[in-house]
Design an enzyme around this catalytic site. Structure first.
Site, PDB file in Angstrom:
ATOM      1  N   HIS A  84       0.821  -1.214   0.000  1.00 30.81           N
ATOM      2  CA  HIS A  84       0.000   0.000   0.000  1.00 30.81           C
ATOM      3  C   HIS A  84       0.857   1.267   0.000  1.00 30.81           C
ATOM      4  CE1 HIS A  84       0.353   0.140   4.524  1.00 30.81           C
ATOM      5  NE2 HIS A  84       0.319   1.422   4.277  1.00 30.81           N
ATOM      6  N   ASP A 134      -0.274  -7.492   1.497  1.00 27.32           N
ATOM      7  CA  ASP A 134       0.245  -6.121   1.546  1.00 27.32           C
ATOM      8  C   ASP A 134       1.777  -6.156   1.605  1.00 27.32           C
ATOM      9  OD1 ASP A 134       0.396  -3.383   1.692  1.00 27.32           O
ATOM     10  OD2 ASP A 134      -0.193  -3.257   3.806  1.00 27.32           O
ATOM     11  N   GLY A 233       5.191   3.128  14.756  1.00 31.72           N
ATOM     12  CA  GLY A 233       5.483   2.276  13.608  1.00 31.72           C
ATOM     13  C   GLY A 233       5.160   2.943  12.288  1.00 31.72           C
ATOM     14  N   SER A 235       4.202   2.415   8.332  1.00 29.74           N
ATOM     15  CA  SER A 235       3.790   1.418   7.356  1.00 29.74           C
ATOM     16  C   SER A 235       5.015   0.933   6.581  1.00 29.74           C
ATOM     17  CB  SER A 235       2.800   2.034   6.362  1.00 29.74           C
ATOM     18  OG  SER A 235       1.574   2.292   6.986  1.00 29.74           O
ATOM     19  N   GLY A 236       5.054  -0.360   6.297  1.00 30.87           N
ATOM     20  CA  GLY A 236       6.157  -0.923   5.510  1.00 30.87           C
ATOM     21  C   GLY A 236       7.362  -1.330   6.320  1.00 30.87           C
TER      22      GLY A 236
END
Length: 286
Positions: A84, A134, A233, A235-236
């Protein structure tokens, strides 16, 4: 129920056990399942997480390659991140760059060009992170040189089962899109989180949802617990656990309900589910 969007780079909140104010001592890779843990994120020391990378997009207004997502270096020339993070159609490979070996964001940037984006074929653009799969790979223009500050994170065997309540670590520079642009050198954060079983995690999300189907898919993994929230955190970014005396990456920060909801663990892409797909593109370490 609230749906995450790809623009919400704070997608993951991490709920941590305990209400004390102590900073934890760092467990070596041999540490196993343990209870308790820190209240919130704290600064990561130099060289502790040498695989952490910052994935950047160009911001024309600021004339800056702006932090978009986290990622991890799994090969001299490949980065693992969330699909995403790469899903906007105008972000072809040349629209992304990667910064390796950095502890303080934007501190002496030396960016590497991304030449190829490989999204998992089962990633659904319209469902985004909640649809599963994802996961994406970014190929770098040239191999990076490894050093004390730049290293590769080992991937687990596809058969690895991560036990519930095992304490693992997630790293990132925190949320970066709530109307706040991280322009100053900002220190990488680390947080210890307990693994939550998929059934328990699914039940918690179903309790607040009209969706009676499976919300937490088999290719997802949950971590975090009731208690104080933390939003560090990206994303990724990587979730790593100790396994047979070494760190392995078991999760990719994917989604979750926004900060302030204490009953929802963070949701990650389960790396073990994607090992065979990753190996189609990225050779194992020699």
């Amino acid at each position: 129920r609230p749906l995450p969007s790809p623009q919400m780079l704070w997608l993951l909140f991490l709920s941590l056990p305990g209400l004390g104010g102590s900073v934890p001592s760092f467990p070596g890779p041999g540490s196993g399942t343990q209870q308790g843990g820190p209240v919130g994120a704290h600064n990561a020391p130099t060289g502790r997480w040498p695989w952490q990378v910052s994935v950047r997009q160009y911001n024309k207004e600021l004339e800056l390659w702006q932090h978009l997502c986290g990622g991890s270096l799994i090969h001299h020339q490949w980065v693992l991140t969330a699909a995403h993070c790469t899903q906007r159609e105008d972000w072809e490979a040349y629209g992304l760059r990667v910064q390796v070996g950095q502890l303080r964001l934007y501190d002496h940037d030396t960016l590497t060009t991304v030449t190829k984006i490989v999204r998992h074929p089962k990633f659904n653009q319209s469902l985004s992170a909640e649809g599963g799969a994802d996961v994406a790979l970014l190929k770098l223009e040239a191999p990076v040189t490894l050093s004390e500050r730049i290293g590769l994170v080992p991937l687990p065997p596809a058969s690895l089962r991560v036990p519930e309540r095992k304490m693992c670590w997630v790293t990132g520079w925190g949320y970066s899109s709530l109307g706040v642009t991280l322009l100053w050198p900002y220190q990488l954060q680390e947080v210890m989180v307990p693994i939550v079983g998929n059934e328990v995690c699914n039940q918690r999300y179903q309790n607040s949802s009209t969706n009676t189907g499976q919300i937490i898919k088999d290719d997802m993994l949950c971590a975090g617990s009731e208690g104080q929230d933390s939003c560090q955190g990206d994303s990724g970014g990587p979730l790593v656990c100790s396994w047979e005396g070494t760190w392995v990456q078991v999760g990719i920060v994917s989604w979750g309900y926004s900060c302030g909801h204490r009953d929802f663990p963070g949701v990650y892409a389960r790396v073990m589910s994607f090992i065979s797909w990753i190996r189609k593109f990225v050779p194992p370490p020699s």
